[in-house]
Design a protein around this motif. Structure first.
Motif, PDB file in Angstrom:
ATOM      1  N   GLU A 138       0.838  -1.211   0.000  1.00 30.43           N
ATOM      2  CA  GLU A 138       0.000   0.000   0.000  1.00 30.43           C
ATOM      3  C   GLU A 138       0.869   1.256   0.000  1.00 30.43           C
ATOM      4  O   GLU A 138       2.022   1.220   0.405  1.00 30.43           O
ATOM      5  CB  GLU A 138      -0.980  -0.013   1.174  1.00 30.43           C
ATOM      6  CG  GLU A 138      -0.341  -0.251   2.525  1.00 30.43           C
ATOM      7  CD  GLU A 138      -1.361  -0.401   3.642  1.00 30.43           C
ATOM      8  OE1 GLU A 138      -2.531  -0.696   3.360  1.00 30.43           O
ATOM      9  OE2 GLU A 138      -0.974  -0.204   4.802  1.00 30.43           O
ATOM     10  N   ALA A 139       0.262   2.337  -0.458  1.00 30.89           N
ATOM     11  CA  ALA A 139       0.990   3.616  -0.506  1.00 30.89           C
ATOM     12  C   ALA A 139      -0.030   4.737  -0.483  1.00 30.89           C
ATOM     13  O   ALA A 139      -1.233   4.500  -0.656  1.00 30.89           O
ATOM     14  CB  ALA A 139       1.813   3.690  -1.790  1.00 30.89           C
ATOM     15  N   ILE A 140       0.457   5.946  -0.240  1.00 32.12           N
ATOM     16  CA  ILE A 140      -0.475   7.093  -0.240  1.00 32.12           C
ATOM     17  C   ILE A 140      -0.658   7.549  -1.684  1.00 32.12           C
ATOM     18  O   ILE A 140       0.338   7.809  -2.384  1.00 32.12           O
ATOM     19  CB  ILE A 140       0.061   8.228   0.646  1.00 32.12           C
ATOM     20  CG1 ILE A 140       0.057   7.761   2.100  1.00 32.12           C
ATOM     21  CG2 ILE A 140      -0.787   9.490   0.479  1.00 32.12           C
ATOM     22  CD1 ILE A 140       0.757   8.684   3.055  1.00 32.12           C
ATOM     23  N   PHE A 141      -1.927   7.534  -2.093  1.00 35.20           N
ATOM     24  CA  PHE A 141      -2.224   7.950  -3.483  1.00 35.20           C
ATOM     25  C   PHE A 141      -2.159   9.471  -3.572  1.00 35.20           C
ATOM     26  O   PHE A 141      -2.862  10.167  -2.825  1.00 35.20           O
ATOM     27  CB  PHE A 141      -3.619   7.441  -3.889  1.00 35.20           C
ATOM     28  CG  PHE A 141      -3.959   7.762  -5.311  1.00 35.20           C
ATOM     29  CD1 PHE A 141      -3.400   7.035  -6.345  1.00 35.20           C
ATOM     30  CD2 PHE A 141      -4.817   8.802  -5.612  1.00 35.20           C
ATOM     31  CE1 PHE A 141      -3.698   7.333  -7.648  1.00 35.20           C
ATOM     32  CE2 PHE A 141      -5.122   9.114  -6.916  1.00 35.20           C
ATOM     33  CZ  PHE A 141      -4.558   8.364  -7.938  1.00 35.20           C
ATOM     34  N   ASP A 142      -1.311   9.960  -4.431  1.00 36.69           N
ATOM     35  CA  ASP A 142      -1.131  11.419  -4.525  1.00 36.69           C
ATOM     36  C   ASP A 142      -2.086  11.987  -5.589  1.00 36.69           C
ATOM     37  O   ASP A 142      -1.871  11.771  -6.781  1.00 36.69           O
ATOM     38  CB  ASP A 142       0.327  11.705  -4.899  1.00 36.69           C
ATOM     39  CG  ASP A 142       0.620  13.201  -4.857  1.00 36.69           C
ATOM     40  OD1 ASP A 142      -0.332  13.959  -4.551  1.00 36.69           O
ATOM     41  OD2 ASP A 142       1.768  13.590  -5.139  1.00 36.69           O
ATOM     42  N   PRO A 143      -3.134  12.702  -5.166  1.00 41.29           N
ATOM     43  CA  PRO A 143      -4.136  13.177  -6.151  1.00 41.29           C
ATOM     44  C   PRO A 143      -3.717  14.481  -6.822  1.00 41.29           C
ATOM     45  O   PRO A 143      -4.485  15.050  -7.571  1.00 41.29           O
ATOM     46  CB  PRO A 143      -5.376  13.380  -5.292  1.00 41.29           C
ATOM     47  CG  PRO A 143      -4.865  13.724  -3.938  1.00 41.29           C
ATOM     48  CD  PRO A 143      -3.481  13.135  -3.806  1.00 41.29           C
ATOM     49  N   ARG A 144      -2.496  14.986  -6.530  1.00 39.29           N
ATOM     50  CA  ARG A 144      -2.114  16.305  -7.063  1.00 39.29           C
ATOM     51  C   ARG A 144      -2.114  16.350  -8.592  1.00 39.29           C
ATOM     52  O   ARG A 144      -2.564  17.289  -9.209  1.00 39.29           O
ATOM     53  CB  ARG A 144      -0.732  16.711  -6.532  1.00 39.29           C
ATOM     54  CG  ARG A 144      -0.858  17.592  -5.295  1.00 39.29           C
ATOM     55  CD  ARG A 144       0.474  17.915  -4.757  1.00 39.29           C
ATOM     56  NE  ARG A 144       1.249  16.690  -4.530  1.00 39.29           N
ATOM     57  CZ  ARG A 144       2.506  16.688  -4.124  1.00 39.29           C
ATOM     58  NH1 ARG A 144       3.124  17.804  -3.923  1.00 39.29           N
ATOM     59  NH2 ARG A 144       3.153  15.559  -3.917  1.00 39.29           N
ATOM     60  N   GLU A 145      -1.668  15.218  -9.167  1.00 42.90           N
ATOM     61  CA  GLU A 145      -1.571  15.153 -10.627  1.00 42.90           C
ATOM     62  C   GLU A 145      -2.968  15.328 -11.247  1.00 42.90           C
ATOM     63  O   GLU A 145      -3.163  16.105 -12.187  1.00 42.90           O
ATOM     64  CB  GLU A 145      -1.026  13.783 -11.006  1.00 42.90           C
ATOM     65  CG  GLU A 145      -0.036  13.835 -12.140  1.00 42.90           C
ATOM     66  CD  GLU A 145       0.600  12.468 -12.327  1.00 42.90           C
ATOM     67  OE1 GLU A 145       0.567  11.996 -13.457  1.00 42.90           O
ATOM     68  OE2 GLU A 145       1.097  11.886 -11.313  1.00 42.90           O
ATOM     69  N   LEU A 146      -3.923  14.610 -10.630  1.00 39.95           N
ATOM     70  CA  LEU A 146      -5.304  14.701 -11.150  1.00 39.95           C
ATOM     71  C   LEU A 146      -5.887  16.098 -10.932  1.00 39.95           C
ATOM     72  O   LEU A 146      -6.598  16.641 -11.768  1.00 39.95           O
ATOM     73  CB  LEU A 146      -6.197  13.671 -10.451  1.00 39.95           C
ATOM     74  CG  LEU A 146      -6.092  12.250 -10.995  1.00 39.95           C
ATOM     75  CD1 LEU A 146      -6.951  11.301 -10.183  1.00 39.95           C
ATOM     76  CD2 LEU A 146      -6.514  12.209 -12.450  1.00 39.95           C
ATOM     77  N   GLY A 147      -5.560  16.671  -9.763  1.00 42.15           N
ATOM     78  CA  GLY A 147      -6.038  18.028  -9.446  1.00 42.15           C
ATOM     79  C   GLY A 147      -5.524  19.025 -10.465  1.00 42.15           C
ATOM     80  O   GLY A 147      -6.272  19.891 -10.944  1.00 42.15           O
ATOM     81  N   ASN A 148      -4.232  18.860 -10.816  1.00 43.80           N
ATOM     82  CA  ASN A 148      -3.650  19.772 -11.812  1.00 43.80           C
ATOM     83  C   ASN A 148      -4.373  19.652 -13.138  1.00 43.80           C
ATOM     84  O   ASN A 148      -4.701  20.639 -13.777  1.00 43.80           O
ATOM     85  CB  ASN A 148      -2.164  19.438 -12.037  1.00 43.80           C
ATOM     86  CG  ASN A 148      -1.326  19.938 -10.872  1.00 43.80           C
ATOM     87  OD1 ASN A 148      -1.804  20.778 -10.110  1.00 43.80           O
ATOM     88  ND2 ASN A 148      -0.128  19.411 -10.719  1.00 43.80           N
ATOM     89  N   LEU A 149      -4.597  18.371 -13.517  1.00 46.32           N
ATOM     90  CA  LEU A 149      -5.290  18.150 -14.797  1.00 46.32           C
ATOM     91  C   LEU A 149      -6.679  18.800 -14.755  1.00 46.32           C
ATOM     92  O   LEU A 149      -7.100  19.471 -15.702  1.00 46.32           O
ATOM     93  CB  LEU A 149      -5.434  16.648 -15.073  1.00 46.32           C
ATOM     94  CG  LEU A 149      -6.205  16.325 -16.337  1.00 46.32           C
ATOM     95  CD1 LEU A 149      -5.378  16.649 -17.573  1.00 46.32           C
ATOM     96  CD2 LEU A 149      -6.634  14.860 -16.376  1.00 46.32           C
TER      97      LEU A 149
END
Ligand code: ADP
Length: 445
Positions: A138-149
Protein backbone atom coordinates in the motif's frame (compact mmCIF):
# COMPACT_ATOMS: atom_id res chain seq x y z
CA UNK A 1 -34.50 38.62 -27.63
CA UNK A 2 -32.56 39.62 -30.74
CA UNK A 3 -31.94 36.82 -33.26
CA UNK A 4 -28.19 37.51 -33.14
CA UNK A 5 -28.09 37.09 -29.34
CA UNK A 6 -30.28 33.98 -29.50
CA UNK A 7 -28.12 32.39 -32.20
CA UNK A 8 -24.95 33.14 -30.22
CA UNK A 9 -26.40 31.69 -27.00
CA UNK A 10 -27.58 28.55 -28.80
CA UNK A 11 -24.15 28.15 -30.39
CA UNK A 12 -22.40 28.57 -27.00
CA UNK A 13 -24.76 26.06 -25.36
CA UNK A 14 -24.09 23.42 -28.03
CA UNK A 15 -20.32 23.90 -27.90
CA UNK A 16 -20.33 24.02 -24.07
CA UNK A 17 -22.31 20.76 -23.96
CA UNK A 18 -19.97 18.94 -26.35
CA UNK A 19 -16.90 20.41 -24.63
CA UNK A 20 -18.07 19.41 -21.15
CA UNK A 21 -18.74 15.86 -22.31
CA UNK A 22 -15.32 15.51 -23.92
CA UNK A 23 -13.49 17.14 -20.97
CA UNK A 24 -15.26 14.85 -18.49
CA UNK A 25 -14.35 11.89 -20.71
CA UNK A 26 -10.69 12.96 -20.82
CA UNK A 27 -10.58 13.55 -17.05
CA UNK A 28 -12.14 10.22 -16.05
CA UNK A 29 -10.13 8.22 -18.62
CA UNK A 30 -6.91 9.80 -17.37
CA UNK A 31 -7.94 9.19 -13.73
CA UNK A 32 -8.53 5.53 -14.64
CA UNK A 33 -5.05 5.21 -16.23
CA UNK A 34 -3.33 6.89 -13.28
CA UNK A 35 -5.10 4.64 -10.76
CA UNK A 36 -4.41 1.51 -12.82
CA UNK A 37 -0.72 2.38 -12.98
CA UNK A 38 -0.63 3.07 -9.23
CA UNK A 39 -2.31 -0.23 -8.30
CA UNK A 40 -0.28 -2.19 -10.86
CA UNK A 41 2.88 -0.84 -9.22
CA UNK A 42 1.61 -1.94 -5.80
CA UNK A 43 0.65 -5.33 -7.15
CA UNK A 44 4.14 -6.01 -8.53
CA UNK A 45 5.65 -4.79 -5.30
CA UNK A 46 3.43 -7.27 -3.37
CA UNK A 47 4.45 -10.08 -5.73
CA UNK A 48 8.14 -9.23 -5.39
CA UNK A 49 7.88 -9.11 -1.58
CA UNK A 50 6.16 -12.52 -1.55
CA UNK A 51 8.99 -13.99 -3.65
CA UNK A 52 11.60 -12.54 -1.33
CA UNK A 53 10.04 -13.20 2.10
CA UNK A 54 7.71 -16.21 2.04
CA UNK A 55 8.83 -18.19 -1.01
CA UNK A 56 10.39 -21.02 1.05
CA UNK A 57 9.11 -20.61 4.56
CA UNK A 58 6.65 -18.64 6.65
CA UNK A 59 8.06 -16.17 9.18
CA UNK A 60 6.71 -16.27 12.71
CA UNK A 61 3.61 -14.13 13.35
CA UNK A 62 4.58 -10.66 14.58
CA UNK A 63 3.78 -9.43 18.06
CA UNK A 64 1.36 -6.49 18.46
CA UNK A 65 4.10 -4.28 19.89
CA UNK A 66 6.60 -5.29 17.24
CA UNK A 67 7.31 -2.48 14.83
CA UNK A 68 9.97 -2.91 12.22
CA UNK A 69 10.64 0.82 11.90
CA UNK A 70 9.71 3.57 14.22
CA UNK A 71 9.17 6.19 11.59
CA UNK A 72 6.06 6.17 9.43
CA UNK A 73 6.67 5.82 5.69
CA UNK A 74 4.35 6.70 2.89
CA UNK A 75 4.51 3.08 1.74
CA UNK A 76 3.87 -0.23 3.44
CA UNK A 77 3.96 -3.95 2.69
CA UNK A 78 2.25 -6.57 4.87
CA UNK A 79 2.01 -10.35 4.76
CA UNK A 80 -0.81 -12.27 6.43
CA UNK A 81 -0.94 -16.06 6.87
CA UNK A 82 -4.02 -18.22 6.28
CA UNK A 83 -5.09 -17.54 9.91
CA UNK A 84 -5.24 -13.77 9.16
CA UNK A 85 -2.13 -13.38 11.39
CA UNK A 86 0.31 -10.64 10.35
CA UNK A 87 3.64 -12.37 9.68
CA UNK A 88 5.50 -9.45 8.06
CA UNK A 89 5.13 -5.68 7.89
CA UNK A 90 7.57 -3.20 6.40
CA UNK A 91 5.87 -0.28 8.07
CA UNK A 92 3.75 -1.74 10.84
CA UNK A 93 0.69 0.45 11.44
CA UNK A 94 -1.50 0.46 14.52
CA UNK A 95 -4.60 -0.65 12.72
CA UNK A 96 -4.40 -3.93 10.84
CA UNK A 97 -6.28 -4.83 7.67
CA UNK A 98 -9.97 -5.49 8.18
CA UNK A 99 -10.83 -9.25 8.10
CA UNK A 100 -13.54 -8.49 5.47
CA UNK A 101 -10.88 -6.99 3.16
CA UNK A 102 -8.66 -10.05 3.69
CA UNK A 103 -11.69 -12.21 2.85
CA UNK A 104 -12.26 -10.27 -0.40
CA UNK A 105 -8.59 -10.69 -1.38
CA UNK A 106 -8.82 -14.39 -0.72
CA UNK A 107 -11.99 -14.68 -2.82
CA UNK A 108 -10.75 -12.70 -5.81
CA UNK A 109 -7.02 -13.45 -5.72
CA UNK A 110 -6.38 -9.71 -6.27
CA UNK A 111 -8.28 -6.89 -4.60
CA UNK A 112 -7.94 -3.13 -4.10
CA UNK A 113 -8.43 -1.90 -0.55
CA UNK A 114 -8.46 1.34 1.39
CA UNK A 115 -6.54 1.25 4.65
CA UNK A 116 -6.13 4.34 6.85
CA UNK A 117 -4.43 7.00 4.65
CA UNK A 118 -3.24 4.29 2.22
CA UNK A 119 -4.60 2.76 -0.91
CA UNK A 120 -3.49 -0.82 -1.28
CA UNK A 121 -3.41 -3.83 -3.59
CA UNK A 122 -3.69 -7.28 -2.03
CA UNK A 123 -2.80 -10.59 -3.69
CA UNK A 124 -2.83 -14.23 -2.58
CA UNK A 125 0.34 -16.33 -2.68
CA UNK A 126 1.12 -20.04 -2.14
CA UNK A 127 4.76 -20.82 -1.26
CA UNK A 128 6.80 -23.93 -2.01
CA UNK A 129 5.49 -25.63 1.12
CA UNK A 130 1.94 -25.04 -0.02
CA UNK A 131 1.24 -22.39 2.64
CA UNK A 132 -1.28 -19.69 1.76
CA UNK A 133 -0.46 -16.01 2.27
CA UNK A 134 -1.96 -12.64 1.54
CA UNK A 135 0.47 -9.92 0.57
CA UNK A 136 -0.70 -6.31 0.65
CA UNK A 137 1.35 -3.46 -0.75
CA UNK A 138 0.00 0.00 0.00
CA UNK A 139 0.99 3.62 -0.51
CA UNK A 140 -0.47 7.09 -0.24
CA UNK A 141 -2.22 7.95 -3.48
CA UNK A 142 -1.13 11.42 -4.53
CA UNK A 143 -4.14 13.18 -6.15
CA UNK A 144 -2.11 16.31 -7.06
CA UNK A 145 -1.57 15.15 -10.63
CA UNK A 146 -5.30 14.70 -11.15
CA UNK A 147 -6.04 18.03 -9.45
CA UNK A 148 -3.65 19.77 -11.81
CA UNK A 149 -5.29 18.15 -14.80
CA UNK A 150 -8.74 19.19 -13.49
CA UNK A 151 -7.60 22.81 -13.11
CA UNK A 152 -6.10 22.82 -16.61
CA UNK A 153 -9.33 21.43 -18.07
CA UNK A 154 -11.48 24.03 -16.25
CA UNK A 155 -9.31 26.91 -17.50
CA UNK A 156 -9.32 25.34 -20.96
CA UNK A 157 -13.15 25.17 -20.85
CA UNK A 158 -13.54 28.86 -20.03
CA UNK A 159 -10.97 29.96 -22.64
CA UNK A 160 -12.71 27.91 -25.37
CA UNK A 161 -16.16 29.24 -24.33
CA UNK A 162 -14.86 32.83 -24.45
CA UNK A 163 -13.45 32.26 -27.97
CA UNK A 164 -16.68 30.52 -29.07
CA UNK A 165 -18.81 33.41 -27.69
CA UNK A 166 -16.83 35.99 -29.65
CA UNK A 167 -16.80 33.78 -32.77
CA UNK A 168 -20.52 33.01 -32.45
CA UNK A 169 -21.40 36.69 -32.06
CA UNK A 170 -19.26 37.56 -35.08
CA UNK A 171 -20.65 34.76 -37.33
CA UNK A 172 -24.27 35.39 -36.28
CA UNK A 173 -23.70 39.03 -37.23
CA UNK A 174 -22.20 37.94 -40.57
CA UNK A 175 -25.13 35.58 -41.25
CA UNK A 176 -27.69 38.26 -40.45
CA UNK A 177 -25.93 41.04 -42.35
CA UNK A 178 -27.85 40.39 -45.62
CA UNK A 179 -31.15 40.57 -43.69
CA UNK A 180 -30.07 43.90 -42.22
CA UNK A 181 -29.13 45.03 -45.74
CA UNK A 182 -32.59 44.02 -47.04
CA UNK A 183 -34.21 45.92 -44.17
CA UNK A 184 -32.16 49.04 -44.97
CA UNK A 185 -33.08 48.83 -48.66
CA UNK A 186 -36.76 48.26 -47.82
CA UNK A 187 -36.85 51.29 -45.54
CA UNK A 188 -35.73 53.42 -48.52
CA UNK A 189 -38.83 52.45 -50.53
CA UNK A 190 -41.51 55.13 -50.10
CA UNK A 191 -45.12 55.15 -51.32
CA UNK A 192 -44.18 58.07 -53.59
CA UNK A 193 -41.72 55.87 -55.50
CA UNK A 194 -42.79 52.27 -55.58
CA UNK A 195 -40.78 51.45 -58.72
CA UNK A 196 -37.65 50.55 -56.70
CA UNK A 197 -36.88 46.84 -56.26
CA UNK A 198 -34.46 44.95 -54.04
CA UNK A 199 -31.35 43.66 -55.87
CA UNK A 200 -30.81 39.87 -55.94
CA UNK A 201 -27.07 39.50 -55.36
CA UNK A 202 -26.49 35.81 -54.63
CA UNK A 203 -28.59 32.76 -55.18
CA UNK A 204 -29.30 31.61 -51.64
CA UNK A 205 -32.19 31.26 -49.16
CA UNK A 206 -32.44 35.05 -48.88
CA UNK A 207 -32.76 35.54 -52.63
CA UNK A 208 -36.14 33.74 -52.32
CA UNK A 209 -37.16 36.24 -49.64
CA UNK A 210 -36.01 39.12 -51.85
CA UNK A 211 -38.00 37.70 -54.80
CA UNK A 212 -41.08 37.43 -52.55
CA UNK A 213 -40.61 41.03 -51.38
CA UNK A 214 -40.21 42.16 -54.98
CA UNK A 215 -43.39 40.42 -56.12
CA UNK A 216 -45.18 41.95 -53.10
CA UNK A 217 -43.88 45.35 -54.21
CA UNK A 218 -45.15 44.59 -57.75
CA UNK A 219 -48.60 43.93 -56.35
CA UNK A 220 -48.52 47.01 -54.11
CA UNK A 221 -47.35 49.17 -57.03
CA UNK A 222 -50.10 47.89 -59.31
CA UNK A 223 -52.71 48.36 -56.53
CA UNK A 224 -51.46 51.93 -55.98
CA UNK A 225 -51.56 52.63 -59.74
CA UNK A 226 -55.04 51.18 -59.97
CA UNK A 227 -56.17 53.31 -57.06
CA UNK A 228 -54.61 56.44 -58.58
CA UNK A 229 -56.30 55.72 -61.92
CA UNK A 230 -59.56 54.99 -60.12
CA UNK A 231 -59.48 58.29 -58.23
CA UNK A 232 -58.63 60.31 -61.34
CA UNK A 233 -61.41 58.48 -63.23
CA UNK A 234 -63.89 59.11 -60.45
CA UNK A 235 -63.11 62.81 -60.34
CA UNK A 236 -63.24 62.96 -64.15
CA UNK A 237 -66.61 61.14 -64.29
CA UNK A 238 -68.09 63.39 -61.60
CA UNK A 239 -66.56 66.59 -62.97
CA UNK A 240 -67.65 66.04 -66.57
CA UNK A 241 -71.44 66.08 -66.07
CA UNK A 242 -71.09 68.93 -63.52
CA UNK A 243 -69.12 71.04 -66.06
CA UNK A 244 -71.68 70.27 -68.77
CA UNK A 245 -74.54 71.22 -66.41
CA UNK A 246 -72.94 74.51 -65.34
CA UNK A 247 -71.98 75.43 -68.97
CA UNK A 248 -75.53 74.76 -70.17
CA UNK A 249 -76.94 76.87 -67.34
CA UNK A 250 -74.50 79.73 -67.98
CA UNK A 251 -75.20 79.76 -71.74
CA UNK A 252 -78.97 79.62 -71.21
CA UNK A 253 -78.91 82.41 -68.61
CA UNK A 254 -76.92 84.78 -70.84
CA UNK A 255 -80.15 86.20 -72.38
CA UNK A 256 -83.90 85.71 -72.44
CA UNK A 257 -84.84 82.38 -74.09
CA UNK A 258 -88.01 80.85 -75.39
CA UNK A 259 -89.88 78.29 -73.31
CA UNK A 260 -88.81 75.63 -75.77
CA UNK A 261 -85.10 76.37 -75.15
CA UNK A 262 -85.58 76.38 -71.37
CA UNK A 263 -87.41 73.04 -71.62
CA UNK A 264 -84.65 71.49 -73.75
CA UNK A 265 -81.95 72.75 -71.40
CA UNK A 266 -83.75 71.38 -68.35
CA UNK A 267 -84.26 68.00 -70.07
CA UNK A 268 -80.58 67.82 -70.93
CA UNK A 269 -79.61 68.81 -67.37
CA UNK A 270 -81.97 66.15 -65.99
CA UNK A 271 -80.23 63.52 -68.16
CA UNK A 272 -76.81 64.61 -66.90
CA UNK A 273 -78.09 64.55 -63.33
CA UNK A 274 -79.30 60.98 -63.87
CA UNK A 275 -75.86 60.04 -65.15
CA UNK A 276 -74.28 61.65 -62.08
CA UNK A 277 -76.70 59.85 -59.77
CA UNK A 278 -75.98 56.59 -61.58
CA UNK A 279 -72.19 57.00 -61.26
CA UNK A 280 -72.47 57.89 -57.56
CA UNK A 281 -74.82 54.98 -56.88
CA UNK A 282 -72.51 52.50 -58.62
CA UNK A 283 -69.43 53.89 -56.87
CA UNK A 284 -71.18 53.70 -53.51
CA UNK A 285 -72.12 50.08 -54.11
CA UNK A 286 -68.58 49.26 -55.22
CA UNK A 287 -67.11 50.93 -52.12
CA UNK A 288 -69.61 49.14 -49.88
CA UNK A 289 -68.72 45.72 -51.30
CA UNK A 290 -65.01 46.38 -50.85
CA UNK A 291 -65.17 47.88 -47.36
CA UNK A 292 -68.13 46.19 -45.67
CA UNK A 293 -67.89 42.63 -46.98
CA UNK A 294 -68.72 41.16 -43.57
CA UNK A 295 -71.71 43.42 -42.99
CA UNK A 296 -73.52 42.53 -46.24
CA UNK A 297 -76.66 40.53 -45.50
CA UNK A 298 -77.22 37.22 -47.31
CA UNK A 299 -80.60 35.50 -47.53
CA UNK A 300 -82.32 32.76 -49.52
CA UNK A 301 -83.57 34.22 -52.79
CA UNK A 302 -85.42 32.49 -55.61
CA UNK A 303 -83.36 32.99 -58.76
CA UNK A 304 -86.18 32.86 -61.34
CA UNK A 305 -88.13 35.47 -59.35
CA UNK A 306 -85.08 37.74 -59.22
CA UNK A 307 -84.78 37.52 -63.03
CA UNK A 308 -88.49 38.28 -63.56
CA UNK A 309 -88.22 41.36 -61.33
CA UNK A 310 -85.03 42.61 -63.03
CA UNK A 311 -86.64 42.15 -66.42
CA UNK A 312 -89.76 44.08 -65.34
CA UNK A 313 -87.69 46.95 -63.86
CA UNK A 314 -85.54 47.28 -66.99
CA UNK A 315 -88.60 47.30 -69.25
CA UNK A 316 -90.11 50.06 -67.13
CA UNK A 317 -87.07 52.30 -67.83
CA UNK A 318 -86.40 51.07 -71.40
CA UNK A 319 -89.70 49.83 -72.84
CA UNK A 320 -88.01 49.26 -76.22
CA UNK A 321 -85.68 46.51 -74.84
CA UNK A 322 -86.57 43.01 -76.08
CA UNK A 323 -85.84 40.69 -73.18
CA UNK A 324 -86.78 37.02 -73.47
CA UNK A 325 -86.59 34.67 -70.48
CA UNK A 326 -86.41 30.91 -71.01
CA UNK A 327 -86.19 28.12 -68.49
CA UNK A 328 -84.28 25.17 -69.99
CA UNK A 329 -84.17 22.52 -67.26
CA UNK A 330 -86.02 23.03 -64.02
CA UNK A 331 -84.68 21.24 -60.96
CA UNK A 332 -86.96 18.50 -59.60
CA UNK A 333 -87.00 20.11 -56.20
CA UNK A 334 -88.10 23.73 -56.04
CA UNK A 335 -85.62 24.24 -53.21
CA UNK A 336 -82.78 24.07 -55.77
CA UNK A 337 -83.93 27.31 -57.37
CA UNK A 338 -82.96 29.19 -54.21
CA UNK A 339 -79.49 30.71 -53.76
CA UNK A 340 -77.85 32.45 -50.81
CA UNK A 341 -77.41 36.04 -51.93
CA UNK A 342 -77.83 39.69 -51.18
CA UNK A 343 -80.94 40.28 -53.27
CA UNK A 344 -80.27 43.93 -54.15
CA UNK A 345 -76.67 43.25 -55.24
CA UNK A 346 -77.59 40.14 -57.23
CA UNK A 347 -80.30 42.14 -59.01
CA UNK A 348 -77.77 44.91 -59.79
CA UNK A 349 -75.34 42.39 -61.34
CA UNK A 350 -77.94 40.64 -63.48
CA UNK A 351 -79.54 43.96 -64.43
CA UNK A 352 -76.18 45.45 -65.54
CA UNK A 353 -75.45 42.43 -67.74
CA UNK A 354 -78.91 42.51 -69.38
CA UNK A 355 -78.71 46.29 -69.79
CA UNK A 356 -75.27 46.01 -71.47
CA UNK A 357 -76.55 43.28 -73.79
CA UNK A 358 -79.41 45.48 -74.96
CA UNK A 359 -77.32 48.68 -74.98
CA UNK A 360 -74.52 47.27 -77.14
CA UNK A 361 -76.66 45.50 -79.77
CA UNK A 362 -78.57 47.17 -82.56
CA UNK A 363 -81.76 45.14 -82.10
CA UNK A 364 -81.77 45.72 -78.27
CA UNK A 365 -82.49 42.03 -77.85
CA UNK A 366 -81.32 39.76 -75.01
CA UNK A 367 -82.23 36.15 -74.17
CA UNK A 368 -81.93 35.01 -70.57
CA UNK A 369 -81.66 31.27 -69.96
CA UNK A 370 -82.10 29.62 -66.59
CA UNK A 371 -80.66 26.11 -66.57
CA UNK A 372 -80.24 23.32 -64.04
CA UNK A 373 -78.39 20.64 -66.02
CA UNK A 374 -75.18 20.29 -63.97
CA UNK A 375 -75.46 23.32 -61.73
CA UNK A 376 -77.82 26.23 -61.47
CA UNK A 377 -76.81 28.76 -64.14
CA UNK A 378 -78.08 31.90 -65.81
CA UNK A 379 -76.99 32.77 -69.37
CA UNK A 380 -77.43 36.31 -70.72
CA UNK A 381 -77.05 36.27 -74.49
CA UNK A 382 -77.06 39.29 -76.78
CA UNK A 383 -76.80 39.52 -80.55
CA UNK A 384 -74.54 42.56 -80.81
CA UNK A 385 -71.01 43.08 -82.14
CA UNK A 386 -69.34 40.74 -79.66
CA UNK A 387 -66.28 41.41 -77.55
CA UNK A 388 -62.74 40.71 -78.83
CA UNK A 389 -60.30 38.60 -76.77
CA UNK A 390 -58.16 41.68 -75.91
CA UNK A 391 -61.20 43.65 -74.84
CA UNK A 392 -62.40 40.78 -72.67
CA UNK A 393 -59.27 41.28 -70.55
CA UNK A 394 -60.10 44.95 -69.97
CA UNK A 395 -63.89 45.29 -69.72
CA UNK A 396 -63.86 44.60 -65.95
CA UNK A 397 -61.41 47.43 -65.23
CA UNK A 398 -63.18 50.33 -63.52
CA UNK A 399 -64.09 53.07 -66.01
CA UNK A 400 -62.97 51.09 -69.06
CA UNK A 401 -65.14 51.80 -72.11
CA UNK A 402 -64.31 50.48 -75.55
CA UNK A 403 -63.62 53.15 -78.19
CA UNK A 404 -66.52 52.03 -80.39
CA UNK A 405 -68.98 52.51 -77.51
CA UNK A 406 -67.77 55.87 -76.16
CA UNK A 407 -70.72 57.63 -77.88
CA UNK A 408 -73.25 55.45 -75.97
CA UNK A 409 -74.45 56.38 -72.55
CA UNK A 410 -72.45 54.69 -69.83
CA UNK A 411 -69.92 55.13 -67.09
CA UNK A 412 -67.60 52.13 -67.39
CA UNK A 413 -68.30 51.06 -63.80
CA UNK A 414 -71.07 48.55 -64.55
CA UNK A 415 -68.92 45.46 -65.21
CA UNK A 416 -66.41 46.13 -62.43
CA UNK A 417 -69.39 46.27 -60.06
CA UNK A 418 -70.70 43.01 -61.58
CA UNK A 419 -67.30 41.36 -61.02
CA UNK A 420 -67.16 42.46 -57.36
CA UNK A 421 -70.71 41.24 -56.72
CA UNK A 422 -70.04 37.85 -58.36
CA UNK A 423 -66.81 37.42 -56.40
CA UNK A 424 -68.64 38.26 -53.17
CA UNK A 425 -71.25 35.57 -53.96
CA UNK A 426 -68.67 33.06 -55.27
CA UNK A 427 -70.52 32.95 -58.57
CA UNK A 428 -68.41 31.80 -61.52
CA UNK A 429 -68.58 33.86 -64.72
CA UNK A 430 -67.96 32.43 -68.19
CA UNK A 431 -67.89 34.70 -71.23
CA UNK A 432 -68.23 33.43 -74.78
CA UNK A 433 -68.34 35.86 -77.64
CA UNK A 434 -68.15 35.77 -81.43
CA UNK A 435 -67.28 38.99 -83.24
CA UNK A 436 -70.30 40.22 -85.15
CA UNK A 437 -72.64 37.61 -83.66
CA UNK A 438 -72.92 38.55 -80.00
CA UNK A 439 -71.85 37.54 -76.51
CA UNK A 440 -73.07 35.31 -73.70
CA UNK A 441 -72.31 36.00 -70.04
CA UNK A 442 -72.98 32.81 -68.06
CA UNK A 443 -73.29 32.92 -64.27
CA UNK A 444 -72.72 29.53 -62.59
CA UNK A 445 -74.02 29.30 -59.01
P1 ADP B 1 -70.61 50.92 -69.48
O1 ADP B 1 -71.60 49.98 -70.06
O2 ADP B 1 -71.19 51.92 -68.58
O3 ADP B 1 -69.70 51.52 -70.51
P2 ADP B 1 -69.50 48.57 -68.33
O4 ADP B 1 -68.49 48.40 -67.28
O5 ADP B 1 -70.80 47.92 -68.12
O6 ADP B 1 -69.62 50.09 -68.56
O7 ADP B 1 -68.88 48.01 -69.66
C1 ADP B 1 -67.57 48.33 -70.04
C2 ADP B 1 -67.37 48.22 -71.53
O8 ADP B 1 -67.44 46.83 -71.92
C3 ADP B 1 -68.45 48.89 -72.32
O9 ADP B 1 -68.14 50.23 -72.54
C4 ADP B 1 -68.45 48.08 -73.61
O10 ADP B 1 -67.50 48.60 -74.50
C5 ADP B 1 -68.03 46.71 -73.19
N1 ADP B 1 -69.21 45.79 -73.08
C6 ADP B 1 -69.86 45.46 -71.97
N2 ADP B 1 -70.86 44.57 -72.23
C7 ADP B 1 -70.84 44.36 -73.55
C8 ADP B 1 -71.61 43.55 -74.45
N3 ADP B 1 -72.62 42.80 -74.03
N4 ADP B 1 -71.28 43.57 -75.75
C9 ADP B 1 -70.27 44.32 -76.22
N5 ADP B 1 -69.49 45.12 -75.42
C10 ADP B 1 -69.76 45.14 -74.11
Amino acid sequence: MQIRTRLTIQFIMIVAGILLLSLFFIYFKFKGYVEDEFYNGLRSKAAMTAEMIVKNDAPKPMQESENSLLITFSENVMIYDDQNKLVYAFNHSQKGIMPEDLGEIRTHGYYRIAHEQFAGAGITYINKKGEHFIIIAEAIFDPRELGNLRNILIIDFFIIIAIVSLGGWFFAGQALAPVQQIMNQLSCIRPTDLSKRLPIENKNELSKLVTTFNSLLDRIESAFDQQKRFISNVSHELKNPLTIISTQLEVTLQKERSNEVYKNTLTSILEDTHTLANVSENLLQLAKINSEKGAILFEKVRLDEVIWQVKANLLKIHPYYKIAFEVLNLPEEEENLFVQANEALLKTAISNLIDNGCKYSEDKKVTITLDYTDALSVGIQDFGQGISAEERLRIFEPFYRSDQHKNRQGTGIGLSLVESILQLHHIQLEISSVKGEGSTFKLIF
